[in-house]
Design a protein around this motif. Structure first.
Motif, PDB file in Angstrom:
ATOM      1  N   GLU A   1       0.991  -1.158   0.126  1.00 37.16           N
ATOM      2  CA  GLU A   1      -0.049   0.034   0.088  1.00 37.16           C
ATOM      3  C   GLU A   1       0.877   1.406   0.149  1.00 37.16           C
ATOM      4  OE1 GLU A   1      -3.999  -1.439   2.539  1.00 37.16           O
ATOM      5  OE2 GLU A   1      -1.855  -1.031   3.467  1.00 37.16           O
ATOM      6  N   TYR A   2       1.856   1.130   0.729  1.00 35.05           N
ATOM      7  CA  TYR A   2       2.641   2.513   0.936  1.00 35.05           C
ATOM      8  C   TYR A   2       3.515   2.532  -0.351  1.00 35.05           C
ATOM      9  CZ  TYR A   2       6.119   5.243   3.528  1.00 35.05           C
ATOM     10  OH  TYR A   2       7.021   6.534   3.973  1.00 35.05           O
ATOM     11  N   LEU A   3       3.890   1.680  -1.107  1.00 37.57           N
ATOM     12  CA  LEU A   3       4.580   1.769  -2.257  1.00 37.57           C
ATOM     13  C   LEU A   3       3.618   2.371  -3.560  1.00 37.57           C
ATOM     14  CD1 LEU A   3       6.907   1.784  -4.576  1.00 37.57           C
ATOM     15  CD2 LEU A   3       6.366  -1.015  -4.673  1.00 37.57           C
TER      16      LEU A   3
ATOM     17  N   VAL B   1      14.024   5.226 -12.305  1.00 38.25           N
ATOM     18  CA  VAL B   1      13.161   5.199 -10.896  1.00 38.25           C
ATOM     19  C   VAL B   1      13.243   3.828 -10.196  1.00 38.25           C
ATOM     20  CG1 VAL B   1      11.264   5.722  -9.617  1.00 38.25           C
ATOM     21  CG2 VAL B   1      11.683   7.086 -11.526  1.00 38.25           C
ATOM     22  N   VAL B   2      13.941   3.882  -9.214  1.00 35.02           N
ATOM     23  CA  VAL B   2      14.158   2.621  -8.262  1.00 35.02           C
ATOM     24  C   VAL B   2      13.458   2.796  -6.896  1.00 35.02           C
ATOM     25  CG1 VAL B   2      15.825   0.874  -7.314  1.00 35.02           C
ATOM     26  CG2 VAL B   2      16.231   1.934  -9.502  1.00 35.02           C
ATOM     27  N   VAL B   3      12.632   2.045  -6.616  1.00 35.75           N
ATOM     28  CA  VAL B   3      11.902   2.237  -5.334  1.00 35.75           C
ATOM     29  C   VAL B   3      11.673   0.690  -4.701  1.00 35.75           C
ATOM     30  CG1 VAL B   3       9.826   3.090  -4.082  1.00 35.75           C
ATOM     31  CG2 VAL B   3      10.616   3.961  -6.257  1.00 35.75           C
ATOM     32  N   GLY B   4      12.289   0.542  -3.582  1.00 33.82           N
ATOM     33  CA  GLY B   4      12.158  -0.781  -3.073  1.00 33.82           C
ATOM     34  C   GLY B   4      10.789  -0.649  -1.704  1.00 33.82           C
ATOM     35  N   THR B   5      10.503  -1.664  -1.340  1.00 31.96           N
ATOM     36  CA  THR B   5       9.390  -1.586  -0.008  1.00 31.96           C
ATOM     37  C   THR B   5       9.608  -2.843   0.573  1.00 31.96           C
ATOM     38  OG1 THR B   5       7.065  -1.136   0.323  1.00 31.96           O
ATOM     39  CG2 THR B   5       7.497  -2.593  -1.551  1.00 31.96           C
TER      40      THR B   5
ATOM     41  N   LEU C   1      10.623  -1.625  -9.266  1.00 36.04           N
ATOM     42  CA  LEU C   1       9.792  -1.558  -8.072  1.00 36.04           C
ATOM     43  C   LEU C   1      10.306  -2.910  -7.281  1.00 36.04           C
ATOM     44  CD1 LEU C   1       6.271  -0.541  -9.343  1.00 36.04           C
ATOM     45  CD2 LEU C   1       8.300   0.932  -8.197  1.00 36.04           C
ATOM     46  N   VAL C   2      10.877  -2.912  -6.186  1.00 39.91           N
ATOM     47  CA  VAL C   2      11.358  -4.157  -5.560  1.00 39.91           C
ATOM     48  C   VAL C   2      10.663  -4.503  -4.258  1.00 39.91           C
ATOM     49  CG1 VAL C   2      13.525  -5.269  -4.735  1.00 39.91           C
ATOM     50  CG2 VAL C   2      13.621  -3.855  -6.690  1.00 39.91           C
TER      51      VAL C   2
ATOM     52  N   ALA D   1      -0.252  -8.544  -5.886  1.00 37.90           N
ATOM     53  CA  ALA D   1      -0.971  -6.961  -5.391  1.00 37.90           C
ATOM     54  C   ALA D   1      -0.421  -5.724  -6.447  1.00 37.90           C
ATOM     55  CB  ALA D   1      -0.874  -6.956  -3.910  1.00 37.90           C
ATOM     56  N   LEU D   2       0.746  -5.848  -6.249  1.00 39.18           N
ATOM     57  CA  LEU D   2       1.378  -4.605  -7.063  1.00 39.18           C
ATOM     58  C   LEU D   2       1.108  -4.610  -8.503  1.00 39.18           C
ATOM     59  CD1 LEU D   2       4.904  -4.548  -5.257  1.00 39.18           C
ATOM     60  CD2 LEU D   2       2.910  -2.924  -4.849  1.00 39.18           C
TER      61      LEU D   2
END
Length: 377
Positions: free
Chosen positions: A29-31, A135-139, A109-110, A55-56
């Motif tokens: 949810e945060y990502l 754009v690299v975003v991990g969660t 997205l990781v 989910a993502l």
């Protein structure tokens, strides 16, 4: 799950209405909330690594992302969740950790995996496709993100920082540095088994990243190898939840006439099992299958099932997987066929086996482990 792209009805796989575990958590949810609030452009190639149950990619399906996962169950959950929301087949590209990754990645997205080795392996495989504008975003949940996690992103991709925590979840922000000198991959990792463990003594093991105890023989498997059933005569044997395949390989070495099926829900594990089997030049016939336990194996077709069931599903402790494995084994075994199980003493597998098979015999034990046998009557 409530997302900026609408409400999603999501399930795990296999779907079980009694299962109280959700198919998403606060880190998912945060990502998604961050992507929407920051207006992250999603028109390029979007790659999602480690999505637990789809989910993502289900939320981002309109952007035609690619999902990379080590889990067959994740792929099946993703297919079901996409179909439930009317997503056309092919809108989300489903890849495994053994497939070549996309040649260019614009948004990476990781979902941080439990295995640091698997994260390292996947970042190294994806690094050539990442560019300065990616754009690299991990969660992940706070308890899943450690200093070592951040160091991996920084060592392989570029400067890395984290967000504040929200609902015990945290984001990882990484700025790719194309000039970074990346290390070579240590995977797959190869080692030699010790002596005194039966037919597998001194043999070679090949481990891909993410496989349990990838750099050494774990003590539970060692105990199992020391107490495997004897016999021969061309039995059909299943190494169920095969991991690196050392148990099934030991059976094949002891009985070259045996037909051994190696099965695991992990693509990394089955690749490891096949590599281990081939590295030892084992004679005879073997089959390697990624799947949901013994689903697809005909009933009454197997003589022996060997099983070291996991008791975790990601971060959750559960006996659901073990129960499904035992149930599948009973269906697949011929009358008189045997299920041999290694497990920690405290898990009480003998109770489940007696309930399902009507019998359970203790074969061997030490202060930590038990080896149990159940016979299909």
């Amino acid at each position: 799950m409530t997302t900026p792209w609408g409400e999603l009805a999501l399930t795990r796989f296999p779907e079980d209405p009694r299962d109280r575990l959700r198919a998403w958590d606060a880190s998912d949810e945060y990502l998604l909330r961050y992507l929407a609030q920051e207006g992250v452009p999603l028109s390029g190639t979007v790659v999602v690594v480690g999505d637990r149950w789809g989910a993502l990619v289900t939320a981002l399906a309109e952007h035609r992302p690619a999902q990379i996962t080590d889990s067959h169950l994740t792929q099946e959950a993703t297919r079901a969740n996409l179909a439930r929301h009317g997503v056309e087949p092919g809108a989300v590209r489903l890849l495994t950790t053994q497939d070549p990754p996309p040649g260019r990645v614009d948004v990476l997205l990781v979902r941080v995996p439990k295995s640091l080795a698997l994260l390292e392996d996947q970042l190294l495989r994806l690094a050539p496709a990442v560019h300065a504008g990616t754009v690299v975003v991990g969660t992940g949940m706070v308890k899943e993100i450690h200093t070592s996690t951040l160091r991996l992103f920084e060592r392989i991709l570029g400067p890395t920082r984290t967000s504040l925590a929200e609902k015990k979840a945290r984001l990882i922000f990484c700025t790719p540095d194309p000039a970074l000198e990346r290390p070579g991959s240590p995977w797959p990792y190869v080692y030699t088994l010790p002596d005194g463990i039966g037919p597998a003594s001194g043999r070679t093991v090949v481990n891909h990243a993410g496989v349990f105890c990838a750099d050494r023989l774990d003590i539970g498997t060692r105990f199992f190898l020391e107490h495997l059933p004897g016999g021969g005569g061309g039995r059909r044997v299943v190494d169920l939840g095969c991991g690196n395949g050392v148990v099934g390989t030991a059976v094949a070495l002891a009985d070259p006439a045996a037909e051994v099926l190696f099965v695991d829900e992990s693509f990394q594990a089955v690749a490891s099992a096949e590599a281990t089997y081939k590295a030892n030049g084992v004679p005879g016939h073997a089959e390697f299958r990624v799947g949901d336990g013994l689903a697809g194996v005909p009933a009454d077709s197997v003589d022996l099932v060997l099983n070291n069931p996991p008791f975790h599903s990601h971060q959750a402790t559960t006996d659901a997987t073990a129960w499904r494995m035992f149930t599948g084994a009973r269906r697949a075994l011929r009358p008189g066929g045997e299920l041999w199980v290694i497990g920690n003493r405290h898990l009480g597998y003998h109770v489940k086996l007696r309930k399902l098979f009507g019998n359970s015999r203790l074969v061997a034990s030490d202060p930590k482990f038990v080896v149990l046998k159940a016979v299909k009557r």
